[in-house]
Design an enzyme around this catalytic site. Structure first.
Site: not given
Ligand code: XMP
Length: 532
Positions: A66, A93-94, A183, A185, A237-238, A240-242, A388
């Protein structure tokens, strides 16, 4: 029981990790690495970490980095309950400094701030390093800190050092507490993902039970329990998610699901046809295809202000969807009581704000916001725990074609916001062709999957050119390609000049109406990904 409660109940079966967010730019990456290691995790802002810890009952905790300094007054701390509970903790880190400070050690302002690539030397064996790092060897890591731990808390020992952070990794092996100054990650710490995996599996002993196969089965059960015999409406919507949400819901409740796809006339080349073929042809999912281009384009005629364009599209979308939902309700099978949305985990994570106060609206994003209240429907959001990349894995698991699953994100207002200024059907047709040529070149160069999003923009500027023996007076096309983790920040993609030259030549030769092509080299911030 609400959707959220149901998910929570199912999640009780998993081993979980809580990530306490102190406001690092890369906290979501920690979560993604933990999930990649097959362990479910959630992120909570430090202000709400005590409640989240009690509600989630995690078997391990990670404290993020942070921007604050533990030496400042009122800088954030981790809830004491986490230390009292005895669960394994990893500080980054923090998070390392918070741990050291709260457990009785000392943190000092570093004389040498350390940013970027550094090397650590391993000075002791540890379960954290098992099979990854060996004692006496040096390894590259990514540092970004000013303060550093100066005095170890009781029970801790040094496990690795670096030139500017003699206390680069520390651990209290009896209590299963570890803390790293770098870090782990980020991809610039090449062994970071393996160290995180060691923390969750070897140190904390958590099960590897977060797989998309298991998620799919659980989600199907929870959708069935939530909707019973009710009907669910899903706006496609066209994107990927929907699409993944719809296919998952269809796997759970079959024809109780009805999908509505509104073609507002601002989709990309071939997009509407692909959605219809996928849903009706491939899956046999009931789909209402609304061709509403005339309605949208006539309402947008002469409108040049970006926010006004977005608002008009949003309003018309809700009205069109609403009307179709009424038609569906009148087929004698009852009105849909549920509305499905492809909400993802990054949309529900509360971000950490150190300054408080409302943030400025940069753009009013449009999806189907406003619909649930208006239509008095309950939300079904089966992807709200997923990132995602996990949605893409789930999409593959559900048999969605690779070309669909790997697609770049596409905004709700579509090409309208890639045509700055006024929109006309002629301009949209030019843009659509240029965009298709550009993406074709990107695919041929094998770059589609390394780019987060790439598209063409048609500028409201005409310029002089010469083609054959004649003068042209045509539009300028800007090409955009960015890399990003989550769309919040982005860098322009550094194409070779030869690629750009090839794409430009093809666009000018193949698309009538464009005579200059430029490449956008703006990152976000200060730019945004879309031009409006
Ligand atoms: P910006 O332009 O804000 O975009 O940097 C960040 C990401 O969001 C997408 N975007 C939208 N997505 N509705 C959407 O569903 C919208 O109104 C919208 N506006 C921008 C954009 O394509 C990028 O991926």
């Amino acid at each position: 029981m609400s959707d959220a409660d149901l998910h929570q109940e199912i999640m009780t079966r998993h081993d979980k990790v809580l990530i306490v967010d102190f406001g690092s730019q890369v906290t979501q990456l920690i979560a993604r690495r933990v999930r990649e290691a097959g362990v479910y995790c959630e992120i909570a802002p430090f202000q709400k970490a005590a409640e989240a810890f009690a509600a989630l009952a995690p078997k391990a905790v990670i404290l993020s980095g942070g921007p604050a300094s533990v030496l400042e007054d009122n800088s954030p701390r981790a809830p004491q309950a986490i230390f009292d509970s005895g669960v394994p903790i990893l500080g980054i880190c923090y998070g390392e400094q918070v741990m050291a400070e709260q457990l009785g050690g000392k943190v000092a302002a570093g004389e040498n701030r350390e940013f970027g690539r550094a090397e650590v030397e391993v000075i002791s064996d540890s379960p954290l390093f098992e099979g990854v790092w060996d004692k006496g060897k040096r390894y590259p890591v990514w540092m970004s800190h000013g303060d550093a731990v100066a005095e170890l808390p009781q029970g801790f020992q040094r496990l690795a050092t670096s030139e500017h952070a003699p206390i680069a990794v520390i651990g209290d092996e009896a209590r299963h507490y570890y803390a790293v100054q770098f870090h782990l990650e980020v991809v610039h710490t090449p062994d970071g993902a393996k160290l995180l995996s060691n923390f969750v599996h070897k140190v904390a002993g958590l099960k590897r039970d977060w797989t998309m196969g298991a998620f799919r089965a659980e989600a199907v059960a929870s959708i069935r329990a939530q909707v019973g015999k009710g009907r669910v409406l899903c706006g496609l919507s066209g994107g990927v998610d929907s699409a993944v949400a719809a296919v998952l819901i269809h796997a759970a409740i079959g024809d109780q699901l009805v999908c509505v796809f509104v073609d507002h006339g601002m989709l990309r080349q071939g997009e509407a046809e692909e959605v219809v073929a996928l849903f009706r042809g491939h899956y046999n999912i009931p789909l209402v295809h609304v061709e509403a281009a005339d309605v949208f384009l006539s309402a947008l005629a002469g409108v040049t202000d970006p926010e006004q364009k977005r608002k008009i599209i949003g309003r018309l979308f809700v009205e069109t969807f609403d009307r179709e939902a009424e038609k569906i309700a009148s087929d004698g099978r009852g009105a849909p009581a549920f509305l499905a949305q492809g909400t993802l985990y990054p949309d529900v994570i509360e971000s950490v704000s150190f300054h408080g106060g409302p943030s400025v609206t940069i753009k009013s994003h449009h999806n189907v916001g406003g619909l649930p209240e208006r239509m008095k429907m309950q939300l079904v959001e089966p992807l709200r725990e997923l990132f995602k990349d996990e949605v893409r894995v789930l999409g593959r698991e559900l048999g969605l074609p690779e070309a669909f699953v790997g697609r770049h994100p596409f905004p709700g207002p579509g090409l309208a916001i890639r045509c700055p200024g006024g929109i006309t059907p002629e301009k949209l047709a030019i843009l659509r062709k240029a965009d298709a040529v550009y993406l074709d070149e990107i695919r041929k160069a094998g770059l589609y999957d390394v780019i987060w999003q790439a598209f063409a923009v048609l500028l409201p500027v005409q310029t002089v050119g010469v083609m054959g023996d004649g003068r042209t007076y045509d539009f300028v096309c800007a090409l955009r390609a960015v890399t990003s983790i989550d769309g919040m920040t982005a860098d322009f993609y550094p194409f070779d000049m030869s690629f750009l030259g090839r794409a430009a030549t093809r666009i000018i030769n193949e698309v009538r109406g464009i005579n200059h092509v430029v490449y956008d080299v703006t990152s976000k911030p200060p730019g945004t990904i879309e031009w409006e």
